[in-house]
Scaffold this motif. Structure first.
Motif, PDB file in Angstrom:
ATOM      1  N   ASN A 248      31.822  18.097  16.579  1.00 43.52           N
ATOM      2  CA  ASN A 248      32.035  19.407  15.925  1.00 43.52           C
ATOM      3  C   ASN A 248      30.772  19.708  15.110  1.00 43.52           C
ATOM      4  OD1 ASN A 248      34.920  18.878  16.509  1.00 43.52           O
ATOM      5  ND2 ASN A 248      34.841  17.622  14.678  1.00 43.52           N
TER       6      ASN A 248
ATOM      7  N   ASN B 296      21.754  14.736   7.668  1.00 50.55           N
ATOM      8  CA  ASN B 296      21.124  13.936   8.719  1.00 50.55           C
ATOM      9  C   ASN B 296      22.068  14.077   9.922  1.00 50.55           C
ATOM     10  OD1 ASN B 296      18.847  11.973   9.170  1.00 50.55           O
ATOM     11  ND2 ASN B 296      20.530  10.725   9.953  1.00 50.55           N
TER      12      ASN B 296
ATOM     13  N   PRO C 280      21.695  13.189  16.318  1.00 53.73           N
ATOM     14  CA  PRO C 280      20.519  13.572  17.120  1.00 53.73           C
ATOM     15  C   PRO C 280      20.902  14.340  18.393  1.00 53.73           C
ATOM     16  CG  PRO C 280      20.470  11.229  16.585  1.00 53.73           C
ATOM     17  CD  PRO C 280      21.777  11.747  16.090  1.00 53.73           C
TER      18      PRO C 280
ATOM     19  N   TYR D  25      20.135   7.289   2.309  1.00 48.62           N
ATOM     20  CA  TYR D  25      21.006   6.346   1.580  1.00 48.62           C
ATOM     21  C   TYR D  25      20.338   5.848   0.304  1.00 48.62           C
ATOM     22  CZ  TYR D  25      23.417   5.700   6.118  1.00 48.62           C
ATOM     23  OH  TYR D  25      24.079   5.871   7.295  1.00 48.62           O
TER      24      TYR D  25
ATOM     25  N   GLY E  41      31.994  10.652  11.251  1.00 45.56           N
ATOM     26  CA  GLY E  41      31.549  10.063  12.519  1.00 45.56           C
ATOM     27  C   GLY E  41      32.381   8.859  12.897  1.00 45.56           C
TER      28      GLY E  41
ATOM     29  N   PRO F 296      33.100   4.591  13.733  1.00 44.21           N
ATOM     30  CA  PRO F 296      33.210   3.434  12.829  1.00 44.21           C
ATOM     31  C   PRO F 296      31.867   2.883  12.359  1.00 44.21           C
ATOM     32  CG  PRO F 296      34.273   3.002  14.970  1.00 44.21           C
ATOM     33  CD  PRO F 296      33.713   4.373  15.030  1.00 44.21           C
TER      34      PRO F 296
ATOM     35  N   ALA G 141      34.670   9.656   6.675  1.00 47.71           N
ATOM     36  CA  ALA G 141      35.643  10.274   7.582  1.00 47.71           C
ATOM     37  C   ALA G 141      35.409   9.665   8.957  1.00 47.71           C
ATOM     38  CB  ALA G 141      35.458  11.783   7.603  1.00 47.71           C
TER      39      ALA G 141
ATOM     40  N   ALA H 215      36.832   7.288  12.668  1.00 46.70           N
ATOM     41  CA  ALA H 215      37.477   7.456  13.971  1.00 46.70           C
ATOM     42  C   ALA H 215      38.995   7.427  13.859  1.00 46.70           C
ATOM     43  CB  ALA H 215      37.029   6.341  14.894  1.00 46.70           C
ATOM     44  N   GLY H 216      39.643   8.010  14.851  1.00 42.55           N
ATOM     45  CA  GLY H 216      41.094   7.948  14.956  1.00 42.55           C
ATOM     46  C   GLY H 216      41.484   7.614  16.394  1.00 42.55           C
TER      47      GLY H 216
ATOM     48  N   CYS I  17      38.914  14.771  16.278  1.00 42.98           N
ATOM     49  CA  CYS I  17      39.392  13.410  16.011  1.00 42.98           C
ATOM     50  C   CYS I  17      40.901  13.372  15.823  1.00 42.98           C
ATOM     51  CB  CYS I  17      38.685  12.849  14.787  1.00 42.98           C
ATOM     52  SG  CYS I  17      38.765  13.955  13.364  1.00 42.98           S
TER      53      CYS I  17
ATOM     54  N   ARG J  83      29.253   8.540  27.735  1.00 45.84           N
ATOM     55  CA  ARG J  83      28.900   9.824  27.108  1.00 45.84           C
ATOM     56  C   ARG J  83      28.894  10.981  28.107  1.00 45.84           C
ATOM     57  NH1 ARG J  83      29.288  11.188  21.748  1.00 45.84           N
ATOM     58  NH2 ARG J  83      29.649   9.200  20.750  1.00 45.84           N
TER      59      ARG J  83
ATOM     60  N   GLU K 229      39.680   5.290  22.065  1.00 39.20           N
ATOM     61  CA  GLU K 229      39.542   6.703  21.661  1.00 39.20           C
ATOM     62  C   GLU K 229      38.586   7.381  22.642  1.00 39.20           C
ATOM     63  OE1 GLU K 229      36.995   7.567  18.354  1.00 39.20           O
ATOM     64  OE2 GLU K 229      38.160   9.291  17.725  1.00 39.20           O
TER      65      GLU K 229
ATOM     66  N   PHE L  20      36.711  19.754   8.689  1.00 39.37           N
ATOM     67  CA  PHE L  20      36.332  18.944   9.850  1.00 39.37           C
ATOM     68  C   PHE L  20      35.868  17.562   9.391  1.00 39.37           C
ATOM     69  CE2 PHE L  20      36.952  22.881  11.913  1.00 39.37           C
ATOM     70  CZ  PHE L  20      37.351  22.528  13.189  1.00 39.37           C
ATOM     71  N   THR L  21      36.162  17.260   8.109  1.00 40.82           N
ATOM     72  CA  THR L  21      35.861  15.939   7.560  1.00 40.82           C
ATOM     73  C   THR L  21      37.139  15.402   6.945  1.00 40.82           C
ATOM     74  OG1 THR L  21      33.544  16.547   7.189  1.00 40.82           O
ATOM     75  CG2 THR L  21      34.402  14.730   5.861  1.00 40.82           C
TER      76      THR L  21
HETATM   77  P1  NAD Z   1      28.884   8.880  16.036  1.00 39.17           P
HETATM   78  O1  NAD Z   1      29.543   7.805  15.255  1.00 39.17           O
HETATM   79  O2  NAD Z   1      28.222   8.564  17.315  1.00 39.17           O
HETATM   80  O3  NAD Z   1      27.800   9.608  15.147  1.00 39.17           O
HETATM   81  C1  NAD Z   1      28.055  10.149  13.862  1.00 39.17           C
HETATM   82  C2  NAD Z   1      26.750  10.270  13.115  1.00 39.17           C
HETATM   83  O4  NAD Z   1      26.332   9.014  12.681  1.00 39.17           O
HETATM   84  C3  NAD Z   1      25.574  10.782  13.882  1.00 39.17           C
HETATM   85  O5  NAD Z   1      24.835  11.632  13.048  1.00 39.17           O
HETATM   86  C4  NAD Z   1      24.816   9.501  14.277  1.00 39.17           C
HETATM   87  O6  NAD Z   1      23.465   9.743  14.536  1.00 39.17           O
HETATM   88  C5  NAD Z   1      24.986   8.734  13.060  1.00 39.17           C
HETATM   89  N1  NAD Z   1      24.907   7.293  13.074  1.00 39.17           N
HETATM   90  C6  NAD Z   1      25.486   6.435  13.937  1.00 39.17           C
HETATM   91  N2  NAD Z   1      25.307   5.156  13.513  1.00 39.17           N
HETATM   92  C7  NAD Z   1      24.618   5.246  12.346  1.00 39.17           C
HETATM   93  C8  NAD Z   1      24.144   4.307  11.390  1.00 39.17           C
HETATM   94  N3  NAD Z   1      24.338   2.997  11.529  1.00 39.17           N
HETATM   95  N4  NAD Z   1      23.492   4.795  10.286  1.00 39.17           N
HETATM   96  C9  NAD Z   1      23.288   6.108  10.135  1.00 39.17           C
HETATM   97  N5  NAD Z   1      23.730   7.031  10.987  1.00 39.17           N
HETATM   98  C10 NAD Z   1      24.374   6.606  12.071  1.00 39.17           C
HETATM   99  O7  NAD Z   1      29.970  10.016  16.198  1.00 39.17           O
HETATM  100  P2  NAD Z   1      30.130  11.166  17.267  1.00 39.17           P
HETATM  101  O8  NAD Z   1      30.235  10.588  18.623  1.00 39.17           O
HETATM  102  O9  NAD Z   1      29.214  12.265  17.052  1.00 39.17           O
HETATM  103  O10 NAD Z   1      31.569  11.630  16.775  1.00 39.17           O
HETATM  104  C11 NAD Z   1      32.723  11.047  17.270  1.00 39.17           C
HETATM  105  C12 NAD Z   1      33.330  10.039  16.333  1.00 39.17           C
HETATM  106  O11 NAD Z   1      33.457  10.590  15.039  1.00 39.17           O
HETATM  107  C13 NAD Z   1      34.739   9.716  16.783  1.00 39.17           C
HETATM  108  O12 NAD Z   1      35.001   8.366  16.540  1.00 39.17           O
HETATM  109  C14 NAD Z   1      35.593  10.640  15.928  1.00 39.17           C
HETATM  110  O13 NAD Z   1      36.916  10.201  15.736  1.00 39.17           O
HETATM  111  C15 NAD Z   1      34.819  10.619  14.639  1.00 39.17           C
HETATM  112  N6  NAD Z   1      35.061  11.836  13.866  1.00 39.17           N
HETATM  113  C16 NAD Z   1      35.812  11.743  12.750  1.00 39.17           C
HETATM  114  C17 NAD Z   1      36.067  12.875  12.013  1.00 39.17           C
HETATM  115  C18 NAD Z   1      36.917  12.820  10.782  1.00 39.17           C
HETATM  116  O14 NAD Z   1      37.037  13.843  10.122  1.00 39.17           O
HETATM  117  N7  NAD Z   1      37.500  11.702  10.422  1.00 39.17           N
HETATM  118  C19 NAD Z   1      35.557  14.115  12.403  1.00 39.17           C
HETATM  119  C20 NAD Z   1      34.768  14.161  13.561  1.00 39.17           C
HETATM  120  C21 NAD Z   1      34.515  13.011  14.281  1.00 39.17           C
END
Ligand code: NAD
Length: 486
Positions: A153, A175, A178, A220, A232, A234, A250, A252-253, A284, A342, A381, A455-456
């Motif tokens: 999103n 951030n 990508p 950070y 994002g 886990p 926020a 994974a689910g 999610c 992906r 998931e 969305f968070t």
């Molecule tokens: P992702 O985990 O691949 O990426 C999320 C972000 O984290 C990206 O910006 C990525 O570049 C960054 N990233 C990844 N590892 C990192 C690290 N070690 N340090 C710093 N940055 C890092 O997520 P995605 O595929 O874009 O989104 C899907 C995941 O996010 C699913 O698991 C979904 O459930 C979860 N999600 C949760 C919510 C919520 O509100 N709880 C909302 C949206 C998505």
């Protein structure tokens, strides 16, 4: 701001958006566009380095410290208007860049953000009076918030986060993912344009042209960043929580759905598929697996087939699981894990099914399969329009298995039932941040359900359905012996 979306209104909006897009009305240019420019226009608030981005967001924060709450509300209203006007463009950019999701549904998500993200009204002070006078507790900004956003999103999260964080008086540096950087930075630019158009600073939210794990690390560790907000999977939530800073995570689910034999089965079938296929299952909160009472399972499956589903055989389901997930074996421990492919995440059902030689038309929006509890369609998931269905004998078995499938994320769960004992038991035992009864999953974020949107959804750190107040710190001001007027 309080817009109650009826199903008919949602359908009307989606139909309007689709027809506009088909007629080329918003005509978003997806070719001449990158993480730093759109049609030759430089995106505002996008920098080469994270240090520059943080400095710009800090200057923006200092500028809005001098503004009134009414000014901040003006910024928020302007962001709502820009978001509505450019919803179709951002939706098309998101799909073009990530190859995930659906333009009509992404447009509806941006409209939801514009209409139902709280503004400054969410920031409420508390007063306590007594024999010793008056004590005020106010919600103050942190300063500059560092935010990590997902690919699923992208612009929705950037805009929703920005609205809440700005309403709370903060500057923001992103951030973004990508894989969705150009769409995310378009949203950063939109927020800055909207704020500046009504008298705010030129840059209040900032981002980088090329986000990496290194730029995240700078964020950070930077002393100007006082709060980290991460949306994002886990891995990134773990990284942010290990940063040593105040963080909102926020994560994974894997939302389970229970359907018992008191439910309106035809409605449950439609609701589950509407939720599961919304933006091709990217949210999610979307339905990821179903536990249905054996005595109503055939009717539920037939109802789903009437609502655009193809029922796979067990053999087809196993074949599809091998394609949509990549198996990984840890060399040292021998432990097996799976990573989503992906190329399949957020894709249309027909695109995914074609990978195993099943050719269907666009009327098929979801693949369903009866599987055992251990199946990957239940355990992983997927974020794809694929739904594993497990038959259960009674509510005890349903709750036990659904809680296990949720994996302790405490994120979201759903149930279709008219038995209030069953509903209450599952809600208590699953302990999720969101629990939706008798509706599609998106009712849980204010789409055809009461309450604000976000969305968070911060399960791991407990802020829940985040809003402006989640991005504040509490400050107390004590007046001893005076100002009690009774
Ligand atoms: P992702 O985990 O691949 O990426 C999320 C972000 O984290 C990206 O910006 C990525 O570049 C960054 N990233 C990844 N590892 C990192 C690290 N070690 N340090 C710093 N940055 C890092 O997520 P995605 O595929 O874009 O989104 C899907 C995941 O996010 C699913 O698991 C979904 O459930 C979860 N999600 C949760 C919510 C919520 O509100 N709880 C909302 C949206 C998505």
């Amino acid at each position: 701001m309080a817009i109650n979306w009826t199903e008919a209104q949602v359908a009307e909006l989606v139909a309007k958006v689709v027809s506009e897009i088909r007629s080329g009305s918003p005509a978003p240019a997806t070719e001449n566009w990158s993480s730093t420019q759109y049609n030759g226009r430089k995106l505002i608030g996008v920098y080469a380095t994270m240090e520059e981005a943080i400095a710009a967001a800090e200057a923006g924060y200092k500028a809005i410290r001098a503004t009134s709450v009414a000014d901040r509300e003006k910024f928020i209203t302007s962001i709502r208007n820009y978001c509505r006007a450019e919803a179709g463009t951002m939706a098309a950019l998101g799909v073009a860049e990530t190859k995930m999701g659906r333009v009509d549904h992404k447009t509806a998500k941006h409209m939801l953000v514009a209409d139902k993200t709280p503004g400054t009204e969410d920031i409420v002070a508390e007063a306590k009076t007594g024999d010793y006078g008056l004590t005020l507790t106010e919600r103050a900004p942190f300063g500059v918030v560092g935010a990590i956003t997902p690919s699923t999103n992208p612009s929705e999260t950037v805009i929703c986060n920005s609205m809440g964080m700005i309403a709370a008086g903060n500057g923001v540096v992103f951030n973004p993912h990508p894989g969705a950087i150009a769409t995310s930075n378009y949203a950063v630019d939109l927020v800055n344009r909207a704020v500046h158009a009504v008298g705010g600073p030129e840059v209040l939210v900032a981002s980088v042209a090329k986000p990496t794990l290194d730029t995240a690390d700078v964020m950070y560790k930077h002393p100007a960043i006082r709060l980290l907000v991460c949306t994002g999977g886990p891995g990134v939530v773990k990284a942010v929580l290990a940063s040593g800073k105040k963080a909102i995570g926020a994560g994974a689910g894997n939302p389970p759905v229970i359907v018992d034999d008191t439910a309106d089965i035809e409605k449950a079938a439609k609701d589950i598929i509407d939720g599961c296929t919304f933006d091709n299952n990217l949210p999610c909160i979307a339905e990821k697996e179903v536990f249905v009472f054996n005595n109503v399972a055939d009717r539920l499956i037939a109802g789903m087939q009437k609502n655009g589903c193809i029922l796979l055989t067990r053999e087809q389901a196993d074949k599809l699981a091998e394609v949509v997930l990549n198996k990984k074996v840890n060399e040292k421990t021998g432990k097996v894990s799976y990573v989503v492919n992906r190329d399949c995440v957020g894709r249309d059902a027909r695109v995914i099914l074609a990978k195993i030689g099943i050719n269907v038309g666009p009327e098929i929006r979801c693949a369903i399969a009866e599987v055992p509890f251990e199946h990957l369609f239940v355990q992983e998931e997927l974020m794809m329009p694929i739904l594993g269905i497990v038959r259960v004998k009674d509510i005890d078995e349903a709750i036990t298995l659904a809680c296990k499938a949720e994996h302790g994320n405490r994120h979201t769960a759903h149930m279709h039932s008219k038995n209030i004992d069953n509903l209450s038991r599952f809600a208590k035992e699953v302990e999720t941040t969101i629990f939706v009864k008798n509706a599609p999953s998106y009712a849980g974020i204010g789409f055809g359900g009461e309450g604000h949107t976000t969305f968070t959804i911060a399960g791991p750190t407990g802020e829940g359905i985040t809003s402006a107040k989640s991005f504040t710190r509490l400050r107390r001001c004590v007046m001893a012996d005076h100002f009690r007027i009774i």
